[in-house]
Write an enzyme that holds these catalytic residues in place. Sequence first.
Site, short mmCIF file in Angstrom:
data_model
loop_
_atom_site.label_atom_id
_atom_site.label_comp_id
_atom_site.label_asym_id
_atom_site.label_seq_id
_atom_site.Cartn_x
_atom_site.Cartn_y
_atom_site.Cartn_z
N GLU A 144 45.90 26.74 -12.62
CA GLU A 144 47.25 26.88 -12.07
C GLU A 144 47.20 26.51 -10.58
OE1 GLU A 144 50.27 27.69 -13.50
OE2 GLU A 144 50.75 27.05 -11.45
N LYS A 200 40.27 22.70 -9.89
CA LYS A 200 40.93 23.85 -9.25
C LYS A 200 40.18 24.29 -7.98
CE LYS A 200 43.26 27.54 -8.47
NZ LYS A 200 44.65 27.56 -8.08
N PHE A 245 49.00 21.06 5.32
CA PHE A 245 47.84 21.92 5.57
C PHE A 245 47.12 21.57 6.87
CE2 PHE A 245 47.44 25.09 2.27
CZ PHE A 245 48.55 24.72 1.54
N ALA A 248 47.91 24.75 12.49
CA ALA A 248 46.92 25.69 13.05
C ALA A 248 47.51 27.09 13.09
CB ALA A 248 46.53 25.24 14.45
N GLY A 253 44.40 32.98 4.57
CA GLY A 253 44.25 34.27 3.89
C GLY A 253 44.85 34.19 2.52
N CYS A 256 43.81 33.73 -2.73
CA CYS A 256 43.13 32.58 -3.35
C CYS A 256 42.08 31.92 -2.47
CB CYS A 256 44.16 31.56 -3.78
SG CYS A 256 45.40 32.27 -4.86
C1 UGA Z 1 47.06 28.46 -2.63
C2 UGA Z 1 47.25 26.99 -3.03
O1 UGA Z 1 48.11 26.32 -2.09
C3 UGA Z 1 47.87 26.86 -4.42
O2 UGA Z 1 47.94 25.48 -4.81
C4 UGA Z 1 46.96 27.61 -5.41
O3 UGA Z 1 47.50 27.59 -6.73
C5 UGA Z 1 46.83 29.07 -4.97
O4 UGA Z 1 46.26 29.11 -3.64
C6 UGA Z 1 45.91 29.76 -5.95
O5 UGA Z 1 44.76 29.35 -6.06
O6 UGA Z 1 46.40 30.60 -6.72
P1 UGA Z 1 48.70 30.40 -1.71
O7 UGA Z 1 47.50 31.29 -1.66
O8 UGA Z 1 49.98 30.92 -2.27
O9 UGA Z 1 48.36 29.06 -2.56
O10 UGA Z 1 49.00 30.00 -0.21
P2 UGA Z 1 49.06 28.66 0.66
O11 UGA Z 1 50.45 28.35 0.95
O12 UGA Z 1 48.22 27.60 0.10
O13 UGA Z 1 48.38 29.20 2.00
C7 UGA Z 1 47.04 29.68 2.00
C8 UGA Z 1 46.64 30.13 3.39
O14 UGA Z 1 46.48 29.01 4.25
C9 UGA Z 1 47.67 31.03 4.06
O15 UGA Z 1 46.99 32.04 4.76
C10 UGA Z 1 48.40 30.11 5.02
O16 UGA Z 1 48.95 30.77 6.12
C11 UGA Z 1 47.25 29.20 5.44
N1 UGA Z 1 47.71 27.88 5.90
C12 UGA Z 1 48.26 27.00 5.03
C13 UGA Z 1 47.55 27.54 7.23
O17 UGA Z 1 47.05 28.32 8.06
N2 UGA Z 1 47.93 26.29 7.65
C14 UGA Z 1 48.48 25.39 6.79
O18 UGA Z 1 48.80 24.26 7.25
C15 UGA Z 1 48.66 25.76 5.46
#
Ligand code: UGA
Length: 435
Positions: A144, A200, A245, A248, A253, A256
Amino acid sequence: MTQQCSVVGAGYVGLSTAAMLVEFGFDVQLIEIDEERVDLLNSGRLPIREPGLADAFARGRAQDRLRCVPPSRASLEPTLAFACVGTPMWHTGDADLSQLESVVDMFHTNTSRTIMVIKSTVPPSTNRMLSDRYPSLRFVSNPEFLRQGSAVRDTLNPDRVILGSNDAEAMATVRKIYQPLADQGIPIIETSPESAELIKYSANALLGIKVAFINEVADLCEAVGADVDDVAAGIGLDPRIGNQFLKAGPGFGGSCFPKDTAALVSSAKRLGSPVTIVDAAARANIRRRASLAHRVVNLVGRQYSDATVGVLGLTFKAGTDDLRESPAVDLTNELADHGVTVTAFDPAVETHPEGVDSRVRVAPDELSVAMGADAVVVATEWGQFSDLDWTKIAESMRGRIVVDYRNIVDRDKVVAAGLELHQVGKPPATPSDPG
Ligand code: UGA
């Protein structure tokens, strides 16, 4: 006749999968071990905050095509089951597969031939191990990729569907379920279980590496006086890099990235093929999250026990009420642990949440957080924090420091209010020098 199926686990993945299967015309039995959650769902309420989920569930319930049961009342009749349970992290970094194993155990009978669709995130070779151990079941790996905060939308409009199996018939059955998505032009990749599992982990690891990378570039920007948002925009326009992504912030966190990078590092090491780049990114991220509180107190310039800090945001990112592995919670707890007086506000948090130090006061709004604070810190990128009345906030504060770990506040307004702004990967802005 309506096709029946089971979905096991009423978390983000299970609830979104159930919503998708109802949408595709299935009759869904949602099996959940937590009886309180079962009652909540059957009374029409949801245990998580996700846009679109309430409507999808209301439709399913109105059509009598969605019911939630504990394992003791589950029917094993449907020969299609989606395993959507958690695979949390052991202290070793490895994925704890015990929940998944009990799910598979539940469906394992000598005659079942049930197709187990594994949506839970599992280390490479898990599907093979399960197929060897449970020959009466048929396994299809179907990782997923949904993001919290857009779980239903992502499930119904994914970038791709990945299916991995060595059982051609089971693969064809599951492929058919996803036909409505294939009809919309969404690519479906059919591959081996090992490749599906690695797709994944590699996706999450590469995204985590991108975030850890831009965070180190941000530090470098601070050292040379550059602006990380400009650097990210400049490199992101190269389509080989892409602009996503590259924001900064306080470090990645959530439930996942930290878990999946650790599990990949651990499995790869065990397989004799270490992923040193992922390891470095995960370590850099841990270091970053551990340094958040110290930077704030340093800027305040007081003894920890004499400092008062207001924190805006507790969830791990905006758009969710999830606090798991949240950098904002790390920051808050670390401050409280060192004797700092901390008040926090988060629009998705109403009562004092589990996991947040009991000495932290949870406030009802932004202004209460600012009251008497030496510093106000933006820790989660909630939209409302980008449009705050900084003049009012400045009037309430004792000190002048604003730390914006998400680079979302209006620089000019903060400085115009007489406050000193410190963002990530940017030169600081002070009232005499708006930067
Ligand atoms: C992430 C993946 O994006 C999903 O594709 C995946 O399905 C999911 O993990 C999982 O394995 O279940 P999610 O944990 O909901 O999804 O959150 P993200 O939006 O990906 O963000 C992850 C972390 O990275 C957050 O702490 C966010 O603040 C940080 N982040 C993200 C940044 O610091 N900078 C960015 O540019 C993007």
